[in-house]
Design a protein around this motif. Structure first.
Motif, PDB file in Angstrom:
ATOM      1  N   LYS A 115       0.847  -1.203   0.000  1.00 53.63           N
ATOM      2  CA  LYS A 115       0.000   0.000   0.000  1.00 53.63           C
ATOM      3  C   LYS A 115       0.885   1.258   0.000  1.00 53.63           C
ATOM      4  N   LEU A 116       0.516   2.210  -0.833  1.00 55.60           N
ATOM      5  CA  LEU A 116       1.311   3.438  -0.902  1.00 55.60           C
ATOM      6  C   LEU A 116       1.021   4.340   0.289  1.00 55.60           C
ATOM      7  N   LYS A 117       2.063   5.106   0.674  1.00 56.50           N
ATOM      8  CA  LYS A 117       1.859   6.113   1.731  1.00 56.50           C
ATOM      9  C   LYS A 117       1.396   7.407   1.079  1.00 56.50           C
ATOM     10  N   ASP A 118       0.931   8.306   1.916  1.00 58.25           N
ATOM     11  CA  ASP A 118       0.503   9.614   1.390  1.00 58.25           C
ATOM     12  C   ASP A 118       1.631  10.237   0.584  1.00 58.25           C
ATOM     13  N   GLY A 119       1.286  10.759  -0.567  1.00 55.85           N
ATOM     14  CA  GLY A 119       2.273  11.481  -1.375  1.00 55.85           C
ATOM     15  C   GLY A 119       3.053  10.602  -2.334  1.00 55.85           C
ATOM     16  N   GLU A 120       2.997   9.277  -2.150  1.00 56.57           N
ATOM     17  CA  GLU A 120       3.834   8.433  -3.001  1.00 56.57           C
ATOM     18  C   GLU A 120       3.274   8.288  -4.420  1.00 56.57           C
ATOM     19  N   ILE A 121       1.955   8.322  -4.543  1.00 53.63           N
ATOM     20  CA  ILE A 121       1.410   8.178  -5.904  1.00 53.63           C
ATOM     21  C   ILE A 121       1.883   9.352  -6.766  1.00 53.63           C
ATOM     22  N   GLU A 122       2.053  10.507  -6.154  1.00 60.83           N
ATOM     23  CA  GLU A 122       2.546  11.673  -6.899  1.00 60.83           C
ATOM     24  C   GLU A 122       3.970  11.415  -7.403  1.00 60.83           C
ATOM     25  N   VAL A 123       4.765  10.691  -6.594  1.00 65.72           N
ATOM     26  CA  VAL A 123       6.128  10.361  -7.030  1.00 65.72           C
ATOM     27  C   VAL A 123       6.048   9.453  -8.263  1.00 65.72           C
ATOM     28  N   PHE A 124       5.174   8.460  -8.187  1.00 63.19           N
ATOM     29  CA  PHE A 124       5.013   7.561  -9.338  1.00 63.19           C
ATOM     30  C   PHE A 124       4.502   8.308 -10.566  1.00 63.19           C
ATOM     31  N   MET A 125       3.652   9.304 -10.338  1.00 62.61           N
ATOM     32  CA  MET A 125       2.984   9.987 -11.456  1.00 62.61           C
ATOM     33  C   MET A 125       3.846  11.075 -12.098  1.00 62.61           C
ATOM     34  N   ALA A 126       4.945  11.432 -11.456  1.00 57.40           N
ATOM     35  CA  ALA A 126       5.734  12.543 -11.991  1.00 57.40           C
ATOM     36  C   ALA A 126       6.144  12.258 -13.435  1.00 57.40           C
ATOM     37  N   GLY A 127       5.754  13.137 -14.319  1.00 55.26           N
ATOM     38  CA  GLY A 127       6.154  13.004 -15.721  1.00 55.26           C
ATOM     39  C   GLY A 127       5.302  12.055 -16.538  1.00 55.26           C
TER      40      GLY A 127
END
Ligand code: SF4
Ligand code: SF4
Ligand code: SF4
Ligand code: FES
Length: 542
Positions: free
Chosen positions: A367-379
Motif C-alpha cells: 500500500k502506498l503512503k501519502d504522497g507516493e502516488i505523486e512520485v510515481f505519477m511525476a512526468g
C-alpha cells in the motif's frame, strides 16, 4: 604463502589473499553483494559470511585475510542461516517492486510494463515477443480476459487503471494482420513426442511452448476443430472465429499436429497414448462424469488431482492442467497452466528433476503512503483512460501510444541481474522477517539514462568509489547517520550532476536496482539511446 582448508579442501593462496580469493581458487561459490574485485571491501552486507576455526563469530569472506592453517566452513546450516538473516535485514529496509503489481496479478505473469515501454517506443516486434513469451493466444486473450492485471494496476490509486488488455490486443492484432506474424525460433527437435488431450487454451499453450522447446506435439480433441471452449462456448461477437483460427494456425505452424473427433477413453485409450508418446498432457476442460476414470486418473475436489507445482497426475508421465484441474475456469489461467506444465514436461522428458517452473522472489511496496502516488505519477501522462470507438474495437496506433504514456512503470529495471533478488530466492529469505516502518518511495530521474532509487540501495559504497576514481567533479557520498545513512550527491545536487561520466559504470557495479538504466527504449538493462517518451526531470527526493 598460507595454506587453508575450506569445506575440508586444502588450498594454498598468495600472502594477503582473502578467504573469498581462496574459495574462488577452489571453485567454491560464496555469495557477495557489497564486494567487487578491484575495489576496497566495505564489508557492509555480511552476505558472504563464513565460519572460521569453529568460532561462534562468523566473518565476512571478502574482507578476511587467509592465514596459515585456517579451517573455514562455507556451506553449513549455520552459515546458510546467517546469510539468510543478512539478506532479510537488507530486505527489511528495501522499498521496491521487483515486478509491477500488474504483472504480479497476471496469472501468466506477462511482463506488462516492458510491453508498454516497447509500444511507447514503437518497437512492436519486441512487444509481441514479450507478450508471447507468456501468453501463447494473445489476440484471443486480448478479447476475453477478465483482466486481473487491471484490477491490480497502481494507476487506479490516481485515477483509472492502464488499459493493459487493449494494449496487448493492439500488439497481437497488428502482428496477426501482418504479412509475417511472430513465430519464435524452435530448439532443434529432441526426438520426444507429447500427446496433448484437449485443444482448448491450456492444450494449445502447452503445445506452443513444448514445440518451442523442441518437443513434437500431437493435440487430440473430440471436436472437429481445435479451440475447445474458445471455439464452442464463447460468442462470435466477443471472439471472431477467423481470428481464433489464425492464432491457432500459429501454434500449428510451429509443428504441432491436430487430430479431431478423437475421444480419449473411447476412440483411443490412455494406454495407447502412454505407449505411443513419451508424455501426455490432459487439458480437456470441464470434466464430465466418467472422464477421469476412463483415463485412469484420480480426482480431487477441483477436478483431476495434480501436484500444484508440477502438474503431475497419479500416472507417471501424465500431466494435467487448465479447467480440468480447477473449479474456476479462466482462459488466462488455462494458458498459464499450459505454459507452466510445458516446463515440467520438459524437465520430465530430459531426465531432470521435475520441479515445475522456478519460483521467483518478489519484494513488494504494498500500500502506498501519502504522497507516493505523486512520485510515481511525476512526468506520466495525466489524462483518463483512452477509450476506442466504436465500443468493442481496438486501439489505433495513436491511441495505443497515448494509453501507453499513462503507465507509471512500477517495475524494477534490474529484475534479472539484481543480486539481492537472486540470493533472496536462493536462500529463501523472507522480506517480512524484520519488517518495520518502511521508508518512503523515492525515484530520481534527472539523469538522461539512469534511475536512482535510494530505497533499493544497500549502502555498499561501490558507486562512491567508482565516481571518485572517475574523477567526477561532484560524485557521490554517504549522507546522514546510522540507520538513515544514504548515498547522495553532495550539496543536494542531482544525480545527473553527480554522475557525468561514471553513470554506466556505477549501474553495472550496483548490486541491486538502486542504480539502473531507464530502459526507456523498451529494452532492459542497457543504456538507452532511442527514446520515445522521456519523463521530465521532476522527481526529487522528498
Ligand atoms: S532492487 Fe532487486 S530486490 Fe529490489 S525491487 Fe529491484 S529486483 Fe527486486
Ligand atoms: S501503472 Fe503500469 S506498471 Fe504500474 S501497475 Fe499499472 S500497468 Fe503496471
Ligand atoms: S546505489 Fe551505490 S551504494 Fe547503493 S547499492 Fe548501488 S552501488 Fe551500492
Ligand atoms: S560483506 Fe562481503 S560481500 Fe558484503
Amino acid at each position: 604463502m598460507p595454506t587453508i582448508t575450506i569445506d575440508n579442501r586444502q588450498v594454498e593462496v598468495d600472502n594477503g589473499a582473502t578467504i573469498l580469493d581462496a574459495a574462488a581458487k577452489l571453485g567454491i561459490e560464496i555469495p557477495t553483494m557489497c564486494f567487487l574485485k578491484g575495489y576496497k571491501p566495505s564489508t557492509s552486507c555480511m552476505v558472504c559470511v563464513v565460519k572460521v576455526n569453529g568460532s561462534d563469530n562468523l566473518v565476512p569472506a571478502c574482507g578476511t585475510i587467509a592465514e596459515e592453517g585456517m579451517r573455514v566452513e562455507s556451506d553449513s546450516e549455520e552459515v546458510h542461516q546467517a546469510r539468510k538473516a543478512a539478506l532479510e535485514l537488507l530486505l527489511s529496509d528495501h522499498v521496491g517492486d521487483c515486478i509491477g503489481p500488474c504483472q504480479a496479478a497476471c496469472p501468466a505473469r506477462m511482463n506488462i510494463p516492458l510491453m508498454i515501454r516497447q509500444i511507447a517506443a514503437g518497437k512492436l516486434g519486441d512487444a509481441i515477443a514479450t507478450v508471447k513469451k507468456d501468453i501463447a493466444l494473445a489476440a484471443v486473450l486480448g478479447r476475453i480476459c477478465p483482466k486481473p492485471c487491471e484490477q491490480a494496476c497502481r494507476r487506479t490509486v490516481f485515477d483509472e487503471p492502464v488499459s493493459i488488455c487493449l494494449l496487448k490486443r493492439y500488439v497481437a492484432d497488428l502482428d496477426l494482420q501482418s504479412a509475417n506474424p511472430y513465430s519464435p525460433a524452435c530448439k532443434p527437435g529432441r526426438d520426444k513426442r507429447v500427446a496433448i488431450v484437449g485443444a482448448g487454451p491450456a492444450g494449445l499453450a502447452a503445445a506452443y511452448y513444448l514445440q518451442i522447446d523442441g518437443y513434437s506435439c500431437t493435440i487430440f480433441d473430440d471436436h472437429e476443430k481445435p479451440g475447445g471452449m474458445l471455439q464452442y462456448a464463447v460468442g462470435e461477437q466477443q471472439l471472431p472465429r477467423d481470428l481464433l483460427d489464425n492464432e491457432i494456425a500459429l501454434v500449428r505452424k510451429l509443428g504441432a499436429g491436430f487430430q479431431g473427433t478423437t475421444r480419449i477413453g473411447t476412440t483411443l485409450t490412455m494406454e495407447d497414448l502412454r505407449r505411443d508418446f513419451d508424455a501426455v498432457f490432459v487439458a480437456i476442460g470441464k470434466l464430465e462424469l466418467g472422464d477421469a476414470e476412463s483415463m485412469g486418473l484420480q480426482t480431487g475436489p477441483n477436478g483431476i488431482a495434480i501436484n500444484n507445482r508440477t502438474y503431475e497426475t497419479n500416472l507417471p508421465g501424465v500431466f494435467a492442467g487448465g479447467g480440468t484441474v480447477r473449479k474456476r475456469r479462466l482462459a488466462v489461467r488455462a494458458v498459464a497452466d499450459g505454459k507452466e506444465a510445458a516446463v515440467a514436461i520438459g524437465q520430465y522428458l530430459s531426465g531432470r528433476p521435475v520441479t515445475g517452473p522456478p519460483i521467483a522472489f518478489n519484494t513488494r511496496i504494498g500500500k502506498l503512503k501519502d504522497g507516493e502516488i505523486e512520485v510515481f505519477m511525476a512526468g506520466v501522462a495525466k489524462g483518463n483512460r483512452v477509450t476506442p470507438s466504436p465500443e468493442g474495437s481496438g486501439f489505433s496506433t495513436r491511441q495505443a501510444r497515448d494509453e501507453a504514456a499513462r503507465c507509471m512503470h512500477c517495475d524494477c529495471r534490474k529484475p534479472q541481474s539484481c543480486k539481492l533478488r537472486q540470493y533472496a530466492r536462493q536462500y529463501r529469505a523472507k522480506p517480512s522477517r524484520y519488517k518495520g516502518q518502511r521508508r518512503s518511495f523515492v525515484q530520481q530521474l534527472q539523469h538522461p539514462d539512469i534511475i536512482y532509487e535510494p530505497g533499493k540501495c544497500i549502502n555498499c559504497g561501490l558507486c562512491i568509489q567508482i565516481a571518485s576514481q572517475a574523477r567526477e567533479p561532484l560524485g557521490l557520498t554517504f549522507i546522514g547517520r546510522g540507520f538513515d545513512v544514504r548515498v547522495a550527491v553532495p550539496f543536494d545536487h542531482s544525480i545527473a550532476e553527480g554522475l557525468k561520466h561514471a553513470a554506466n559504470q556505477c549501474v553495472e557495479a550496483c548490486p541491486t536496482g538502486a542504480l539502473a538504466f531507464k530502459g526507456k527504449n523498451g529494452s532492459t538493462g542497457s543504456p538507452s539511446r532511442a527514446n520515445s517518451r522521456d519523463r521530465p526531470q521532476n522527481k526529487h527526493e522528498s
